[in-house]
Write an enzyme that holds these catalytic residues in place. Structure first.
Site, PDB file in Angstrom:
ATOM      1  N   GLU A  86     -27.130  23.837  17.351  1.00  0.00           N
ATOM      2  CA  GLU A  86     -27.361  22.603  18.106  1.00  0.00           C
ATOM      3  C   GLU A  86     -26.368  22.462  19.259  1.00  0.00           C
ATOM      4  OE1 GLU A  86     -28.487  19.084  15.569  1.00  0.00           O
ATOM      5  OE2 GLU A  86     -27.945  20.496  13.994  1.00  0.00           O
ATOM      6  N   HIS A 247     -41.003  26.599  11.726  1.00  0.00           N
ATOM      7  CA  HIS A 247     -40.221  25.590  11.000  1.00  0.00           C
ATOM      8  C   HIS A 247     -41.102  24.770  10.052  1.00  0.00           C
ATOM      9  CE1 HIS A 247     -36.811  23.088  10.153  1.00  0.00           C
ATOM     10  NE2 HIS A 247     -37.318  22.007  10.719  1.00  0.00           N
TER      11      HIS A 247
END
Ligand code: HPA
Length: 273
Positions: A86, A247
């Site tokens: 991130e 995902h």
């Protein structure tokens, strides 16, 4: 502000909001957040309310601490974690682990969704982590050592506590939950791997691959916590699976085995000495 000052500041804030001290810390991986329903007498603290606390941006991660009790143990549960991919510095990625240690937690239970590298695994398997490979990510211990937490050059012979592995096995046996054992390898992510990378990881001795956990285990071990970990094998890794990864599939499989996973972890916590 140094990383150690940031930790101190977040701890001061948490201490002002918390009564009592959790003994056991649990970090929930992608799709495994529903475990927090097993916590009694819950109170919540969203990460966004904590000054300077890293906040996760990933779907499938809630982003809050859940405080409460499981059996006779006080617990703190992280519903959602932050990941290196991130964009956070590694010292921020492991800040929550160090923070939970400062709150009082002596034991850390790490969970994650991972890709199966060992070809004997199947999606939906639960793997008790027995060792790890962090050589592909920066060390979270780089930079000035937090002397108050641990030593500069920590030994990594037994990151995952053997007694806790044994207890997980016993709980699995008792509740008829099949458990694999294996080595977890952490990548930086956010991309999944190429088939060539997975072949390499298999040769290096990895059984599962993921984008979290190992650096948290390292920071916790450095700080003297007892550490254990369970991977939910949500998919076979690239090249072993016969189709592209996504995902959604990871979250879907995690949701399918959530009940088993919850039973394992809840009863493990109940029986922890
Ligand atoms: N690779 C890396 N991380 C993962 C995977 C994978 O195949 N599945 C779930 N997390």
């Amino acid at each position: 502000m140094t990383a150690e000052e940031k930790l101190k500041k977040t701890h001061e804030y948490i201490a002002s909001r918390l009564d009592g001290a959790p003994e056991i810390a649990i970090i929930l991986g992608s799709g495994l957040g529903a475990f927090s329903s097993r916590v009694q007498d819950q109170t919540y603290l969203p990460y966004s309310e904590i000054p300077d606390f890293p906040v996760s941006t990933v779907s499938g991660h809630e982003g809050r601490f859940v405080f409460g009790r499981i059996g006779s143990h006080q617990v703190v549960v992280m519903q959602g974690r932050v990941h290196y991919y991130e964009g956070y510095a590694m010292e921020d990625v492991v800040l929550p682990v160090r923070l939970m240690k400062l709150m009082g937690a002596q034991t850390l239970i790490l969970t994650n969704a991972a890709g199966g590298v060992n070809s004997e695994f199947s999606p939906g398997d639960l793997m008790v982590i027995t060792d790890q490979i962090t050589s592909f990510v920066p060390s979270p211990l780089r930079g000035p050592n937090f002397d108050s937490l641990g030593t500069r050059f920590p030994d990594m012979t037994e990151v995952y506590d053997k007694k806790l592995v044994q207890l997980l096995d016993n709980i699995g046996y008792k509740y008829n939950i099949t458990l694999r054992h294996g080595t977890y390898l952490q990548t930086t992510g956010p991309n999944y791997e190429t088939p060539a990378e997975i072949r390499m990881f298999a040769k290096l001795g990895a059984d599962a691959v993921g984008m979290s956990t190992a650096v948290e285990a390292m920071a916790a071990h450095h700080a003297g916590m007892r550490v254990c970990g369970v991977s939910c094998i949500t998919n076979m890794a690239s090249g072993i699976a016969d189709r592209p990864l996504n995902h959604l599939e990871v979250k879907d499989t995690a949701n399918k085995v959530a009940r088993e996973f919850e039973t394992l972890i809840e009863n493990f916590v109940r029986e922890l000495p």
